[in-house]
Design an enzyme around this catalytic site. Structure first.
Site, short mmCIF file in Angstrom:
data_model
loop_
_atom_site.label_atom_id
_atom_site.label_comp_id
_atom_site.label_asym_id
_atom_site.label_seq_id
_atom_site.Cartn_x
_atom_site.Cartn_y
_atom_site.Cartn_z
N GLU A 138 34.86 9.91 16.88
CA GLU A 138 34.46 8.96 17.91
C GLU A 138 32.98 9.10 18.19
OE1 GLU A 138 35.13 6.12 19.34
OE2 GLU A 138 36.70 6.71 20.76
N ASP B 290 30.77 0.24 24.62
CA ASP B 290 31.01 1.63 25.01
C ASP B 290 30.96 2.59 23.84
OD1 ASP B 290 31.95 3.79 26.78
OD2 ASP B 290 33.76 3.64 25.55
N ASP C 167 34.27 0.49 19.87
CA ASP C 167 34.97 -0.73 20.24
C ASP C 167 34.00 -1.67 20.92
OD1 ASP C 167 34.51 0.61 22.57
OD2 ASP C 167 36.62 0.92 23.10
N TYR D 79 39.00 5.11 30.96
CA TYR D 79 38.05 5.83 31.80
C TYR D 79 38.58 5.90 33.23
CZ TYR D 79 34.73 5.73 27.97
OH TYR D 79 34.11 5.92 26.75
#
Length: 880
Positions: free
Chosen positions: A470, A101, A104, A252
């Site tokens: 991120e 994703d 990670d 999510y």
């Protein structure tokens, strides 16, 4: 570390006759004065401000870096290897493949499917952009990679596996994907616990992708359509929110529910099949989409993202049908992003960035920019056409470097790009630490970072700031599609030599060594296997290493023994004869899983002693070359992985240390007129009030006669220097010293021809009489690496007792309020300022002269004054 994302808020083959859209009842744009902020209505650059083709090229590379599973032969990411090869084994399926994703290693199906849909939509809208940039083959590779995974994840019509890996467990470990140590459970939705949102989104992804493959591979496209139809029927028949069924809610959560995906999925099935019933279904479900609170207006104060696709359906249905209600909804949404609606507009930074939300703000701006470009192509309203187009170009250019920082937010692109995105594999830590190494080892080309989280244009390239730094597959989805449209409009050229070759930053799998205990009848070595691999990261579980030595004249081979007081591998037993006087000892670490995944996990320690009795001399041993009193790479100890050498140089028959020839070669000793090299810089250890031990690296002699030995000199303070002894070893114990006195020691090498080397010196101070004394049972070396309010401490304990210890306890007191936060190689406890460390099962015993290393991470404020009152099993230790 644990990273939990907060709630966000956060030309088809069968198209109908094209209708140009006109906003018949459009309201006038709000004035800048009403909003108090500048309007995003400036004219876009007539020429490209950036090389959009290069940016798109690198964005495609980013998706290759996110791949899970067995990588193909054409893998372009040199630092990525196979990973997640057991995914699905827990449920008896092959669920390998797909994309990780973000930074990670969880495979979250919901954002993954949205990403695939958006990428396919970009190719459908602008195939020319992908073709002109040379990226169509790479786009198709990426779409095939992810759709192959969706096929595996959909083993029957009403079952869809939507997640592999547990987010909480995954986020507790910081290391590369190739060596993940945690379990990776698989999670599904089915009629007993459905997920209409993720099933309809996956249907949309497969349907949209089928359009991209329809001409080149109609059979594959048909397979995708078949799965898409089944998934949509499943989503529509068994309604429910997927995050109620799988542990994705903290990452999510389906905040918007599934209604938007029912519209979105039906639309893309209509485009893939030409079946009007799907368009009718999309229009029917559209009327149940969310509205602004206490109004009947469709929601407009958010945007298209992994959770909510409503905004995309406004534009798609407006474009497809030309109906006014869709046009009004699309206009209102994009007006909110540009000139504002009812006095409200998305916040803008002074530099022109539209900042919808803190987390992944550039992602939201890029997604909106792409859909704005799509809409601007088909509307007739000239004001809105220009406004939406220019807004989109402005947002993409901001991300590429047109901002007050004059800096790119795309890794590896443009001026001053981010270098340390929050990405485990790109970072390449081997110690399970987000802070070490300081800089990312790999360039994650093409990744769009989250960027400024507030409308102030502020940003810091800090890996630990996982909001601003991120990266994720959905971040690049609309961004890539917008870039393709800008390539089509403005042009651009991909780089001819991309990607550049990455070279390892040093040895990846290697052996370090040091003299553990000096002796006149033996050699005792402490060896440390380290696995710091990153090109790609890999497991070493069939490791062995060999230490070569020369049998000296007068030593009987039958008298040679090998033993080990401390060994994390198999205990060495045999000495192997090669030929002549060349022998080796082999240490077998087969079965030990040595991988770059933690302080203990990435290394194994072996302390071994080779004893041969009187006449023993290690100075001419092949593997002894360069070994001193501190751990350092040992290039003459050879490490093998399943029999294949991966580190070190083995001797050739007849070769001696320093490159000299074996027996029968070289000049006679009397002909040698070349002095030996200076001994390595001496180091001092085991200092007490009356003694100390000197160690140094061996000298070499190129004159041919060989090093005969070393002379040791000593002076106290400004006193007169005296020769205190000679040795053939590379260590010497100084005795009879005065407490609390500074000494200067010198070591000189001499060869068999009488030539003398340059001096090597060192200064040290003995302990005061109460500093542990010669009878101290242990010596402790304590060192730290400090940063901000944290530090890493390394502790080296050497036991000097006469009887072995079956267990041990190290105790000390922090003098400045420090706190232990995480430790390794021991069990750590803290009570106030008092700290104790007790051993693990594998390092619980200590033989006389043995050493054990432990460590911890800690926090501090004010000062990080080191402790000094170490005790081992209650007995005071001297400080090294």
């Amino acid at each position: 570390m644990s990273v939990t994302e907060p709630p966000p808020r956060r030309r088809g083959r069968h198209s109908r006759a094209r209708r140009f859209l006109t906003s018949l009842g459009a309201t006038a744009a709000l004035t800048a004065g009403m909003l108090g902020v500048p309007l995003a209505t400036g004219t876009a650059h007539a020429e490209p401000a950036f090389n959009y083709a290069e940016a798109l090229q690198k964005s495609m590379f980013f998706y290759e870096a996110q791949r899970s599973g067995k990588l193909p032969e054409n893998n372009r990411v040199s630092w990525r290897g196979d990973s997640g090869l057991n995914d699905g084994a827990d449920v008896g399926l092959d669920l390998t493949g797909g994309w990780y994703d973000a930074g990670d290693h969880v495979k979250f199906g919901f954002p993954m499917a949205f990403t695939a849909t958006m990428l396919a939509w970009g190719a459908i809208e602008s195939p020319e952009g992908y073709i002109r940039s040379g990226q169509m083959p790479y786009l198709k590779d990426n779409l095939r990679w992810v759709n192959d995974y969706f096929i595996k994840a959909h083993p029957s019509p009403n079952v869809l596996y939507v997640q592999v890996g547990d987010g909480d467990a995954d986020h507790k470990w910081w290391g590369p994907a190739e060596v993940m140590p945690m379990e990776r459970p698989s999670f599904k939705v089915d009629p007993s616990c459905p997920g209409s949102d993720v099933a309809a989104e996956t249907a949309a992804a497969m349907a949209a992708s089928s359009i991209v493959f329809a001409d080149d591979d109609p059979a594959y496209a048909a397979t995708l359509v078949q799965h898409a139809k089944q998934l949509y029927t499943f989503a529509d028949t068994y309604r429910g929110v997927y995050s109620d069924c799988v542990p994705a809610g903290a990452f999510y959560n389906s905040w918007s529910g599934y209604q938007d995906e029912l519209v979105w999925g039906a639309y893309w099935l209509y485009k893939a099949t030409g079946d009007d019933s799907y368009l009718a279904k999309a229009e029917y479900e559209y009327d149940f989409l969310s509205t602004e609170q206490q109004t009947d207006l469709r929601s407009y104060r958010w945007t298209i993202a992994w959770d909510d696709k409503s905004y995309g359906t406004y534009v798609l249905l407006a474009k497809e049908t030309g109906k006014q209600k869709y046009i009004d909804d699309a206009n209102r949404w994009l007006d909110y992003w540009t000139v504002g609606v009812n006095g409200q507009r998305v916040p803008y930074s002074p530099g022109g960035m539209a900042v919808l939300d803190t987390w992944g703000a550039l992602r939201y701006a890029a997604n909106t920019a792409f859909v704005a470009l799509v809409y601007a192509k088909v509307i007739d309203d000239p004001v809105r056409k220009q406004r939406y187009h220019d807004f989109a170009v402005r947002q993409i250019n901001y991300a590429l470097g047109d901002n007050p920082r004059n800096s790119s937010y795309v890794v590896g692109f443009g001026n001053n790009p981010p270098r340390n995105p929050h990405h485990r594999t790109a970072h390449g830590s081997w110690t399970d630490s987000i802070a070490s190494p300081a800089e990312n080892r790999h360039v994650l080309y093409g990744a769009l970072v989250g960027g400024p989280g507030s409308p102030n244009d502020a940003y810091t390239d800090d890996r630990q700031d996982y909001v601003a730094n991120e990266v994720a597959t959905d971040y690049n989805a609309g961004f890539s599609s917008a870039l393709a449209m800008l390539v089509e409009e403005y042009g651009g050229t991909p780089l001819a030599d991309f990607p550049p070759t990455e070279e390892p930053d040093g040895p990846e799998i290697f052996v370090e060594a040091q003299i553990n205990t000096p002796g006149t009848t033996f050699t005792e070595i402490k060896a440390m296997i380290r696995n710091q691999s990153g090109w790609p990261a890999r497991m070493l579980d069939k490791g062995t290493f060999r230490y070569w030595f020369t049998l000296d004249e007068g030593v009987d081979p039958a008298d040679i023994t090998v033993s080990s007081a401390y060994n994390q591998c198999a205990t060495p037993e045999d000495v192997h004869h090669v030929s002549g006087d060349l022998y080796y000892v082999e240490i077998d670490c087969t079965g030990e899983k040595i991988f770059p995944g933690g302080q203990s996990e990435h290394r194994r320690e072996v302390q071994f002693r080779i004893a041969g009795g009187p006449g023993w001399d290690p100075s001419n041993d092949w593997s002894f070359q360069g070994i001193g009193n501190e751990l350092a790479p040992a290039p003459y100890i050879v490490l093998y992985d399943d029999g294949v050498p991966v580190w070190g140089t083995a001797p050739e028959e007849g070769e001696e240390p320093g490159g000299g020839e074996g027996p029968g070669g070289g000049e006679e000793p009397g002909e040698d007129v070349t002095p030996p090299s200076a001994p390595g810089s001496p180091a001092v250890r085991d200092v007490t009030s009356t003694s100390a031990v000197l160690t140094w690296s061996a000298s070499s002699d190129t004159g041919g006669s060989g090093v005969a030995g070393y002379d040791v000199f000593l002076r106290a303070g400004t006193g007169q220097e005296q020769k205190v002894g000679s040795t053939t070893r590379t260590s010497f114990t100084l005795t009879g010293l005065e407490p609390d006195t500074t000494y200067i020691a010198a070591v000189v090498a001499r060869d068999n021809a009488g030539n003398v080397s340059q001096r090597s010196t060192v200064s040290f101070t003995t302990l005061a009489e109460n500093g542990g004394g010669p009878d101290a049972s242990c010596t402790v070396g304590y060192s730290t690496n400090d940063w901000d309010s944290g530090f890493t401490a390394s502790i080296r304990i050497t036991y000097h007792g006469t009887a072995p210890l079956s267990s041990w306890e190290l105790s000390f007191t922090f003098p400045a309020g420090q706190q232990v936060t995480h430790g390794w190689n021991a069990t750590w406890r803290q009570d106030g300022a008092a700290v104790t460390a007790t051993p693990m099962s594998w390092n619980s015993s200590l033989a006389p002269g043995a050493t054990v290393e432990v460590g911890f991470n800690g926090s501090w404020s004010g000062s990080n004054t080191p402790p000094t009152d170490f005790t081992l099993n209650g007995e005071p230790c001297a400080l090294a």
